[in-house]
Write an enzyme that holds these catalytic residues in place. Structure first.
Site, short mmCIF file in Angstrom:
data_model
loop_
_atom_site.label_atom_id
_atom_site.label_comp_id
_atom_site.label_asym_id
_atom_site.label_seq_id
_atom_site.Cartn_x
_atom_site.Cartn_y
_atom_site.Cartn_z
N GLU A 196 0.57 -1.00 0.19
CA GLU A 196 -0.28 -0.24 -0.29
C GLU A 196 0.87 1.03 0.06
O GLU A 196 0.84 2.11 1.31
CB GLU A 196 -1.17 -0.55 0.89
CG GLU A 196 -2.04 -1.18 1.20
CD GLU A 196 -3.63 -0.94 1.96
OE1 GLU A 196 -2.90 0.22 2.74
OE2 GLU A 196 -4.19 -1.94 2.35
N GLU A 319 -5.62 -8.46 -1.25
CA GLU A 319 -5.64 -8.21 0.36
C GLU A 319 -7.50 -8.16 -0.39
O GLU A 319 -7.50 -6.87 -0.98
CB GLU A 319 -5.43 -6.93 1.23
CG GLU A 319 -4.00 -7.28 1.68
CD GLU A 319 -3.98 -6.12 1.94
OE1 GLU A 319 -5.30 -5.32 3.30
OE2 GLU A 319 -2.69 -5.94 2.92
#
Length: 515
Positions: A196, A319
């Site tokens: 991220e 994810e």
């Protein structure tokens, strides 16, 4: 006259609804020699240093009275082996970009502590590190997927980690590994270069991260092991298509093994709703967010196709899952939530999407494995239970490395407050032994659905079925009733002259097997 017209309209509309509910959905399966294989890694999992996932979950220490192997719970190992998990991602998540791997090797009593700044501000003693994780993966017979520290780490640090885990010859890092008790390398294949990067991994722009990725990837090499390593770029936040565009445009394909996508099914990030006490409207909103995965995979895939028409670069949804408010009375930074039939439906429908896009989606990681978010396992001291999501992934394991059978159908609609969703989700595959498996999900919370599938040309005659369902959407497995929701035999179908006629109950997941 207006009143009569209104009565006629209401009568006609109600009749249309009733008729629509009684309609049969015709599902067509195709034997397509060009169809892709469903990569087993789509059924991957995720273990972050977050809440009670590692400490108090997987890892209890070798002095614990809970049966363990070098500190890792034996019951969790057994449950995950039964699930046939193909890969496990670690140590994060956001934690990855604060983690320095050398702090987690060597004698445990000499390892420095670390404050988990992302999840609860807890102090960890680094007693679970590289050796512990990779040895655990060997127990699980699963591929490790290591997330490297780009946000606060260095190129040298990550290059050293690759050498430490993978190099069998003489080098500073392989010598250090041997000193710490491991002679042979683990040969780790999957490497994430940051996590991220658009957020907790450094708040980088896509352009800046693409440059960082190229730099880190340049110094990560593995000349010894067949196929080398798969370098994976930190991908987009849900529908950030520009992120994917910039990375695909600016990173040479020979440096890019995969690119990630993260997407959580969330009602509202500011008001996520309870994990158990939810309404049908909240269920609908959760599924609306979950089923957006179809759009995300399609649009990100189209961008990747523009730069990589041969589909050499994998899409990794590393994810995904449902995200609700934490269970009442638990630490808000630990993200512990219960797991209901809503999660079973969410998991089944999402996995169907991944299966159907197996030409591009070649890995995915449910978040997370134990005690965090949409977990497959929950623990309470010595107790351990498996969740409805666990059971969905167990009955879907038949698709791992099987050949996709493309499906086509027009789904009936599930309507709440004037909004609609497809009520039926499906995918199918043919395994190496010729067995056919068909996965069906009824998203509708109130109405059963009738489905018809022509199987005459598939070369199978005898079918059996398994179903996951319960009396209420809000039902879950607790430590007092651990087997409230488990797979049971499904009898709601008939094979009439090569046509399967199926009636699937509301909010249920079914897998049919034909031999």
């Amino acid at each position: 006259m207006k009143k009569a017209f209104l009565i006629l309209f209401v009568f006609t509309f109600c009749n249309q609804i009733t008729f629509a509910q009684k309609e049969t959905t015709i599902v067509t399966l195709k034997n397509d020699d060009k169809a892709p294989t469903i990569n087993k890694n789509i059924y991957g999992h995720f273990a972050e240093h977050l809440g009670r996932c590692i400490y108090g979950g997987f890892f209890v220490g070798d002095t614990s009275k809970i049966p363990n192997t070098k500190g890792v719970r034996n019951d969790i190992i057994a449950a995950l082996k039964e699930l046939k998990i193909p890969n496990l991602r670690w140590p994060g998540g956001c934690f990855a970009d604060t983690y320095h791997w050398k702090d987690g090797i060597g004698p445990q009593e000499q390892r420095p502590t670390i404050v988990n700044k992302w999840w609860g501000g807890t102090t960890e003693d680094n007693s679970f590190g590289t050796h512990d994780f990779l040895n655990m993966c060997e127990l699980l017979e699963t591929e490790p997927y290591l997330s490297g520290n780009v946000g606060s780490g260095t190129v040298q640090e990550l290059a050293d980690w690759v050498q430490y885990t993978n190099f069998s010859g003489k080098s500073p890092m392989s010598d250090l590994r041997k000193k710490n008790g491991r002679a042979e390398p683990w040969k780790v294949k999957f490497w994430g270069i940051g996590n991220e990067a658009w957020g907790c991994g450094g708040n980088m722009t896509a352009e800046y991260y693409a440059g960082e990725y190229r730099k880190f990837a340049t110094f990560m090499s593995d000349w010894e092991n067949t196929g080398g390593i798969t370098r994976i770029a930190s991908g987009s936040n849900s529908g950030d298509y520009n992120w994917t565009e910039v990375l695909m445009k600016n990173i040479p394909l020979n440096m890019l093994g995969g690119i990630g996508v993260h997407h959580y099914a969330v009602i509202n990030w500011n008001k996520k709703g309870d994990g158990v006490d939810f309404t049908e409207e909240q269920y609908f909103k959760t599924m609306q967010s979950a089923l957006k995965m179809e759009e995300l995979v399609t649009k990100h895939g189209a961008i990747m196709d523009k730069y990589d028409p041969e589909k050499k670069v994998a899409m990794l949804v590393d994810e995904w899952g449902g995200w609700y408010e934490v269970e009442k009375g638990t630490n808000p930074g630990f993200l512990y939530q219960q797991n209901t039939m809503r999660d079973a439906v969410l998991a089944g429908a999402t996995l169907n999407i991944f299966n159907n896009h197996a030409d591009r989606v070649r890995m995915a990681n449910l978040a997370q494995c134990v005690n965090v978010l949409q977990a497959v396992i929950l623990t309470d001291k010595a107790k351990m239970i498996t969740t409805p999501t666990y059971h969905v992934m167990k009955i879907y394991a038949v698709h791992q490395d099987a050949k996709l059978l493309p499906v086509s159908f027009q789904s009936p609609l599930y309507t709440v407050n004037g909004e609609t969703l497809p009520a039926v989700s499906a995918s199918a595959s043919k395994d190496k032994n010729g067995a056919i498996h068909i996965s069906l999900v009824n998203v509708d919370a109130k109405n059963k659905n009738k489905i018809e599938i022509d199987v005459k040309d598939l070369g199978v005659k005898n079918f059996t079925g398994t179903i996951i369902t319960s009396a209420k959407l809000q039902d879950y497995n607790s430590f007092d009733t651990p087997n409230k929701i488990v797979p049971t035999a499904f009898k709601g179908f008939e094979n009439k002259k090569g046509k399967l006629e199926i009636t699937i109950p509301p909010f249920s997941v079914v897998v049919l097997e034909g031999k």
